[in-house]
Design a protein around this motif. Structure first.
Motif, PDB file in Angstrom:
ATOM      1  N   GLY A 331       0.824  -1.202   0.000  1.00  0.00           N
ATOM      2  CA  GLY A 331       0.000   0.000   0.000  1.00  0.00           C
ATOM      3  C   GLY A 331       0.856   1.249   0.000  1.00  0.00           C
ATOM      4  N   GLY A 332       0.257   2.359  -0.437  1.00  0.00           N
ATOM      5  CA  GLY A 332       1.007   3.607  -0.435  1.00  0.00           C
ATOM      6  C   GLY A 332       0.225   4.726  -1.093  1.00  0.00           C
ATOM      7  N   GLY A 333       0.935   5.794  -1.464  1.00  0.00           N
ATOM      8  CA  GLY A 333       0.272   6.927  -2.085  1.00  0.00           C
ATOM      9  C   GLY A 333       1.157   8.165  -2.110  1.00  0.00           C
ATOM     10  N   ARG A 334       0.554   9.285  -2.566  1.00  0.00           N
ATOM     11  CA  ARG A 334       1.279  10.558  -2.653  1.00  0.00           C
ATOM     12  C   ARG A 334       1.013  11.392  -1.405  1.00  0.00           C
ATOM     13  N   TYR A 335       2.075  12.051  -0.938  1.00  0.00           N
ATOM     14  CA  TYR A 335       1.979  12.827   0.300  1.00  0.00           C
ATOM     15  C   TYR A 335       2.678  14.168   0.110  1.00  0.00           C
ATOM     16  N   ASP A 336       1.975  15.110  -0.482  1.00  0.00           N
ATOM     17  CA  ASP A 336       2.589  16.396  -0.826  1.00  0.00           C
ATOM     18  C   ASP A 336       3.075  17.199   0.378  1.00  0.00           C
ATOM     19  N   ASN A 337       2.540  16.959   1.546  1.00  0.00           N
ATOM     20  CA  ASN A 337       2.809  17.851   2.683  1.00  0.00           C
ATOM     21  C   ASN A 337       3.662  17.232   3.787  1.00  0.00           C
ATOM     22  N   LEU A 338       4.133  16.011   3.614  1.00  0.00           N
ATOM     23  CA  LEU A 338       4.758  15.319   4.737  1.00  0.00           C
ATOM     24  C   LEU A 338       6.009  16.025   5.249  1.00  0.00           C
ATOM     25  N   THR A 339       6.918  16.437   4.359  1.00  0.00           N
ATOM     26  CA  THR A 339       8.145  17.065   4.842  1.00  0.00           C
ATOM     27  C   THR A 339       7.875  18.444   5.431  1.00  0.00           C
ATOM     28  N   GLY A 340       6.724  19.047   5.111  1.00  0.00           N
ATOM     29  CA  GLY A 340       6.370  20.332   5.707  1.00  0.00           C
ATOM     30  C   GLY A 340       6.246  20.242   7.211  1.00  0.00           C
ATOM     31  N   ILE A 341       5.889  19.078   7.716  1.00  0.00           N
ATOM     32  CA  ILE A 341       5.783  18.867   9.160  1.00  0.00           C
ATOM     33  C   ILE A 341       7.135  19.064   9.829  1.00  0.00           C
ATOM     34  N   PHE A 342       8.212  18.823   9.078  1.00  0.00           N
ATOM     35  CA  PHE A 342       9.557  18.949   9.629  1.00  0.00           C
ATOM     36  C   PHE A 342      10.262  20.219   9.146  1.00  0.00           C
ATOM     37  N   GLY A 343       9.474  21.221   8.682  1.00  0.00           N
ATOM     38  CA  GLY A 343      10.061  22.497   8.338  1.00  0.00           C
ATOM     39  C   GLY A 343      10.489  22.662   6.901  1.00  0.00           C
ATOM     40  N   MET A 344      10.056  21.752   6.018  1.00  0.00           N
ATOM     41  CA  MET A 344      10.397  21.892   4.607  1.00  0.00           C
ATOM     42  C   MET A 344       9.127  21.781   3.777  1.00  0.00           C
ATOM     43  N   PRO A 345       8.342  22.859   3.700  1.00  0.00           N
ATOM     44  CA  PRO A 345       7.080  22.805   2.953  1.00  0.00           C
ATOM     45  C   PRO A 345       7.318  22.733   1.451  1.00  0.00           C
ATOM     46  N   GLY A 346       6.299  22.234   0.740  1.00  0.00           N
ATOM     47  CA  GLY A 346       6.320  22.275  -0.715  1.00  0.00           C
ATOM     48  C   GLY A 346       7.104  21.183  -1.393  1.00  0.00           C
ATOM     49  N   LEU A 347       7.578  20.188  -0.642  1.00  0.00           N
ATOM     50  CA  LEU A 347       8.343  19.088  -1.245  1.00  0.00           C
ATOM     51  C   LEU A 347       7.419  17.885  -1.404  1.00  0.00           C
ATOM     52  N   SER A 348       7.092  17.574  -2.652  1.00  0.00           N
ATOM     53  CA  SER A 348       6.137  16.502  -2.921  1.00  0.00           C
ATOM     54  C   SER A 348       6.813  15.138  -2.863  1.00  0.00           C
ATOM     55  N   GLY A 349       6.059  14.148  -2.467  1.00  0.00           N
ATOM     56  CA  GLY A 349       6.591  12.787  -2.414  1.00  0.00           C
ATOM     57  C   GLY A 349       5.527  11.764  -2.741  1.00  0.00           C
ATOM     58  N   VAL A 350       5.962  10.594  -3.171  1.00  0.00           N
ATOM     59  CA  VAL A 350       5.044   9.482  -3.412  1.00  0.00           C
ATOM     60  C   VAL A 350       5.813   8.192  -3.150  1.00  0.00           C
ATOM     61  N   GLY A 351       5.130   7.218  -2.537  1.00  0.00           N
ATOM     62  CA  GLY A 351       5.822   5.980  -2.210  1.00  0.00           C
ATOM     63  C   GLY A 351       4.867   4.830  -2.029  1.00  0.00           C
ATOM     64  N   ILE A 352       5.447   3.639  -1.945  1.00  0.00           N
ATOM     65  CA  ILE A 352       4.657   2.433  -1.756  1.00  0.00           C
ATOM     66  C   ILE A 352       5.449   1.470  -0.885  1.00  0.00           C
ATOM     67  N   SER A 353       4.737   0.724  -0.041  1.00  0.00           N
ATOM     68  CA  SER A 353       5.378  -0.157   0.926  1.00  0.00           C
ATOM     69  C   SER A 353       4.895  -1.591   0.725  1.00  0.00           C
ATOM     70  N   PHE A 354       5.845  -2.516   0.640  1.00  0.00           N
ATOM     71  CA  PHE A 354       5.549  -3.935   0.472  1.00  0.00           C
ATOM     72  C   PHE A 354       5.715  -4.631   1.825  1.00  0.00           C
TER      73      PHE A 354
END
Length: 467
Positions: A331-354
């Protein structure tokens, strides 16, 4: 009599055979990840709780294993304070660290912490254990391995297409037929808007994500309990029950969401992903294989798929095995805001975990491990004594250099015991060298499956086993 030792619930020991199977999984996954340009990193088993808390929703926070501070963690608290303080508040005072819940949040922390060292887009994979204080049950463990791939620093939906291809390549390699369910959080947000419950998006997604587990009536009851109006629930029913091909579903939901800007953005993203997957598949992505360019996966747009984690903002995916009754295995997906929680807004990401442990269970149930991947020692030299062992050792060394997993039985025990050892470990070949073989400069090779014996030179022996 001393009590027999045990391990915590939700954990497992893995013996040599199990580890051979698990390494087959890890090696297969790693090979595919690297084919798509991903590079490996590792992060610590424990993270600061400030890194982990608030990233998985309220339910996820409850499943975090927290680590007591070392030393006197009660320092500065009276007995009355300890007795009258809630468990959660005590945990916040006693614990500063926790075991990682997944690999995605630690990866986001890694990206922010090492930003100056990274070339964006950064494509990483990670194969490590995670821990969740969940109720152990079949297919669900408290300690388990995840195999993650993520891309950060790129908004391109080609990354999502790559992740779908990676999923298909991996499960085709395993010989497992799977269904990839795909949706988009923007579509779900649009649905919440058009039914008049935009502020209840989290409650709605948490509820409908349970549809497969608890059924439609129970989902509707949960929606009512969360304060969703009867009118909104009624409007939601045809969306939840929507059937047809992926294209038909997209056309229908596009008409429903025509007044929702964010909902239509989600529809547009889904069309892009499905169209590009369709270009890889001469028969379209709604059908099962066998087909050119696509393997063992079936892709289905599922508008009830929500994925409970709060950080997803775009496409979301979930994979289930078609021939085994078990929960999602990827399962997984895109998370546009995740790094913003740690002070780096605007960095888009997408991932999947097996989920390696669930894949392990699936392959066990379907008996899909290739024989050569779970064979340990291939060749055993029988020990007849010091002189015979001295003759065999150089041959055994040549076998190892030729890539043949080889051992010499350590003691000069009875032949029956040494043969029993070979049978117990499923060693396919046994080599015997007594006086006659030594005089001729040869070895008798026994095939333990067929019982066939041949007198061979050392080079012939190597060629026989390698061939």
């Amino acid at each position: 009599m001393a009590q027999k030792p045990s391990i915590p619930k939700g954990t497992r020991d893995f013996g040599p055979l199990e580890m051979a199977k698990r390494n087959y999984i890890f090696n297969t996954v790693r090979k595919v990840f690297e084919l798509y340009g991903f590079r490996q990193i590792e992060t610590p088993a424990q993270e600061n709780l400030s890194t982990l808390m608030g990233k998985y929703g309220e339910e996820g926070d409850k499943l975090l294993f927290k680590i007591l501070n070392s030393g006197d963690f009660l320092h500065g608290m009276t007995a009355d304070e300890v007795a009258n303080t809630s468990t959660l508040k005590l945990a916040s005072k006693f614990c500063e660290k926790g075991l990682r819940y997944d690999l995605t949040v630690p990866f986001a922390r890694y990206v922010v912490q090492h930003r100056e060292e990274l070339q964006l887009p950064f494509k990483r994979y990670q194969i490590q254990p995670v821990w969740r204080a969940d109720r152990p049950q079949k297919g669900r463990y408290r300690e388990f391995y995840q195999c993650d791939v993520d891309v950060v620093g790129s908004d391109s939906l080609l990354n999502e297409v790559d992740l779908m291809q990676i999923t298909d390549d991996i499960f085709t390699s395993f010989g497992v037929r799977v269904q990839i369910k795909i949706n988009n959080r923007k579509i779900l947000t649009g649905i919440a808007e058009v039914i008049g419950e935009a502020d209840k998006i989290v409650d709605i997604t948490v509820a409908i994500d349970k549809l497969d587990k608890i059924g439609l009536d129970a989902v509707n009851d949960e929606l009512r309990a969360d304060g969703i109006s009867e009118d909104a629930i009624a409007k939601l029913q045809p969306i939840i029950k929507l059937e047809g091909t992926n294209a038909q579903k997209l056309d229908t939901i596009a008409s429903v969401l025509s007044e929702s800007e964010i909902g239509m953005k989600g529809v547009e993203e889904m069309r892009y992903i499905l169209d590009h997957l369709g270009a890889l598949n001469t028969n379209g992505v709604d059908t099962l294989p066998e087909r050119e360019g696509w393997g063992s996966a079936m892709v289905q747009l599922d508008l009830t798929l929500a994925r409970g984690l709060n950080y997803y903002t775009g496409a979301i995916f979930e994979v289930k095995a078609l021939d085994v009754q078990i929960g999602s295995i990827t399962g997984g997906g895109r998370y546009d805001n995740l790094t913003g929680i740690f002070g780096m807004p605007g960095l888009s990401g997408v991932g999947i975990s097996f989920g390696a442990d669930r894949i392990y269970d699936v392959l066990n149930q379907l008996d899909l491990y290739p024989k050569e991947t779970i064979t340990g020692t291939q060749l055993l030299f029988i020990n007849f004594g010091e002189a015979e062992t001295a003759y065999c050792m150089p041959i055994a060394q040549k076998a190892r250099k030729a890539g043949i997993r080889t051992e010499i039985y350590a003691e000069s025990a009875k032949m029956k015991k040494q043969m029993s050892y070979a049978n117990a470990l499923n060693i396919p070949y046994v080599a015997l060298a007594g006086d006659n073989e030594i005089k001729e400069g040869k070895v008798t090779l026994k095939n333990m499956t067929t019982g066939e014996q041949q007198l061979l030179t050392p080079q012939e022996l190597l060629e026989k086993i390698k061939g």
